[in-house]
Design a protein around this motif. Structure first.
Motif, PDB file in Angstrom:
ATOM      1  N   LYS A 164       4.079  -5.506   4.423  1.00  0.00           N
ATOM      2  CA  LYS A 164       2.707  -5.091   4.716  1.00  0.00           C
ATOM      3  C   LYS A 164       1.991  -6.058   5.651  1.00  0.00           C
ATOM      4  CE  LYS A 164      -0.500  -5.603   1.561  1.00  0.00           C
ATOM      5  NZ  LYS A 164      -1.326  -5.393   0.339  1.00  0.00           N
TER       6      LYS A 164
ATOM      7  N   GLU B 180      -0.863   2.216  -1.696  1.00  0.00           N
ATOM      8  CA  GLU B 180      -1.636   1.514  -0.679  1.00  0.00           C
ATOM      9  C   GLU B 180      -1.391   2.215   0.646  1.00  0.00           C
ATOM     10  OE1 GLU B 180      -1.894  -2.980  -0.869  1.00  0.00           O
ATOM     11  OE2 GLU B 180      -0.177  -2.654  -2.186  1.00  0.00           O
TER      12      GLU B 180
ATOM     13  N   GLU C   9      -6.564   1.047  -1.226  1.00  0.00           N
ATOM     14  CA  GLU C   9      -5.765   1.214  -2.432  1.00  0.00           C
ATOM     15  C   GLU C   9      -6.260   2.446  -3.180  1.00  0.00           C
ATOM     16  OE1 GLU C   9      -6.535  -2.426  -4.435  1.00  0.00           O
ATOM     17  OE2 GLU C   9      -5.140  -3.598  -3.205  1.00  0.00           O
TER      18      GLU C   9
ATOM     19  N   ILE D 212       2.515   2.650   0.928  1.00  0.00           N
ATOM     20  CA  ILE D 212       3.374   1.933  -0.006  1.00  0.00           C
ATOM     21  C   ILE D 212       3.458   2.775  -1.273  1.00  0.00           C
ATOM     22  CG2 ILE D 212       3.658  -0.151  -1.388  1.00  0.00           C
ATOM     23  CD1 ILE D 212       2.109  -1.659   0.800  1.00  0.00           C
TER      24      ILE D 212
ATOM     25  N   SER E  29       6.418  -1.436   2.311  1.00  0.00           N
ATOM     26  CA  SER E  29       6.320  -2.131   1.034  1.00  0.00           C
ATOM     27  C   SER E  29       5.383  -3.329   1.120  1.00  0.00           C
ATOM     28  CB  SER E  29       7.708  -2.604   0.583  1.00  0.00           C
ATOM     29  OG  SER E  29       8.181  -3.641   1.425  1.00  0.00           O
ATOM     30  N   ASP E  30       5.091  -3.906  -0.033  1.00  0.00           N
ATOM     31  CA  ASP E  30       4.287  -5.130  -0.057  1.00  0.00           C
ATOM     32  C   ASP E  30       4.959  -6.241   0.731  1.00  0.00           C
ATOM     33  OD1 ASP E  30       2.053  -4.323  -1.561  1.00  0.00           O
ATOM     34  OD2 ASP E  30       3.161  -4.548  -3.436  1.00  0.00           O
TER      35      ASP E  30
END
Length: 391
Positions: free
Chosen positions: A377, A37, A50, A285, A373-374
């Motif tokens: 984010k 991402e 993505e 990411i 990272s998620d």
């Protein structure tokens, strides 16, 4: 996981001549996990997309911001070409006069500034729902830099893996070194230094422990000096606001000097001080496998036993593939002052770079960076979208 890039990453012949290749249909992508991402300010607008690796050197791209769409061949080519444009941008920062430059360099030469020291303690992983916690930088007077604490836990033996292969950057006015910045700030009555890197006209990223301390609270007088060399300051940007996340402040208030899982923060600038560029470094990411080469550039206080104020670059390998999606373990040589440096993947054939982490801490076996990272984010998006942060 190494990046394939632009036309290499796409091998766009795998797309249909008109419309979306069948394997890139949204109904199929919903059943897949993105390979990467990407967050990036492009042409003054925040973009999020993505990338799905489909095999045979092909990829599908699903744009999430500024609008949602699975991109066709032409749209994907256009997006990646615009993404790479930041490498050619000219960053027209407020220039420092020769008189001010001489004054600032004299102040910096008075003592040895170091970033906050890591004591080796790693915080317990908490929830992933980071939320902002922010302070205001009040003064516009550059502090005299002095020694911060001692070097326990931050010496060369813990962060440099012989031989020290760091190289001084000879031309800091070229990308990506022109957005990597010397950072000065005050915490309590002491003065520190770190590294930061600019990711939007109004914002730079750095380590969370460079903007917040568990005992003294938020840093004051935070400034960055993009592309500073050993003997010259080109520009300076004074922050109007600084911010980190609540997990970081909670962890540091519990007595930890640094919490690598949450060790990211931001500095914000007024529109009047913003650089003229429209496109900035991409944040990605990604979870690169052990053995992957990663790179950094930053402002170490000590290289070869000498005090340094210029920018240095280095590379090293990812040490292990962690289960923890928040941290990256690597063996790039670092010393105090490099906290906040970007850790990025570099594709030499295209001269392309994508930031995957922010340098945080060290140990005897590897250095530690806080991953994009998620988990962080949403907060990064909130910061990047706040284009008028001083009001």
């Amino acid at each position: 996981m190494q990046f394939l890039l632009v036309l290499t990453i796409l091998h766009l012949c795998s797309w249909a001549q008109a419309g979306v290749f069948p394997s890139c249909q949204e109904s199929r992508l919903r059943l897949m996990t993105p390979s990467y991402e990407v967050l990036q300010v492009i042409d003054d607008s925040l973009h999020l997309w993505e990338e799905y690796e489909m095999g045979n050197n092909s990829v599908c791209i699903k744009l999430e911001r500024p609008y949602q769409k699975v991109l066709d061949k032409e749209e994907a080519e256009n997006l990646l070409a615009r993404s790479a444009r930041w490498e050619e941008e000219e960053y027209d920062f407020p220039l420092v006069s020769p008189e001010e430059q001489e004054k600032l360099m004299a102040e910096m030469a008075q003592d040895i500034p170091l970033d906050p020291v890591w004591d080796g303690g790693i915080a317990v992983l908490l929830e992933n729902d980071d939320s902002p916690d922010q302070g205001i930088s009040e003064s516009d007077i550059l502090p005299n830099v002095t020694m911060f604490g001692n070097s326990t836990g931050s010496g060369n033996s813990r962060t440099v893996f012989p031989p020290d292969d760091r190289v001084e950057v000879s031309n800091t006015q070229n990308f990506p070194f022109n957005v990597v910045s010397f950072m000065s700030f005050k915490s309590g009555t002491d003065d520190y230094r770190c590294t930061a890197f600019i990711v939007a006209p109004h914002m730079a990223l750095t380590s969370g422990h460079c903007v917040f301390n568990g005992e003294t609270g938020f840093s004051k007088d935070a400034k960055i000096f993009p592309g500073q060399t050993e003997n010259k300051i080109f520009q300076q940007l004074s922050s109007c606001r600084i911010s980190t996340n609540t997990k970081n402040t909670e962890c540091m208030e519990a007595g930890n000097s640094v919490c690598p899982e949450y060790d990211y923060g931001a500095l914000f600038f007024s529109p009047q001080m913003a650089p003229s560029a429209k496109t900035y470094m991409p944040l990605v990411i990604d979870n690169p496998a052990a053995g992957t080469t990663v790179n950094t550039a930053g402002y170490p206080a000590d290289v070869g036993g000498k005090i340094r104020r210029g920018q240095w670059r280095a590379s090293g390998e990812v040490s292990i593939t962690p289960d923890d999606s928040r941290v990256l373990y690597h063996r790039i040589d670092t010393t105090g002052g490099q906290s906040g440096s970007p850790i990025y993947l570099y594709t030499p054939s295209s001269n392309y770079r994508r930031v995957i982490a922010i340098q945080s801490a060290s140990s005897t076996q590897y250095n530690i960076a806080t991953r994009i990272s998620d988990a962080n984010k949403s907060l990064l998006i909130e910061w990047l979208e706040d284009t008028d942060p001083c009001n």
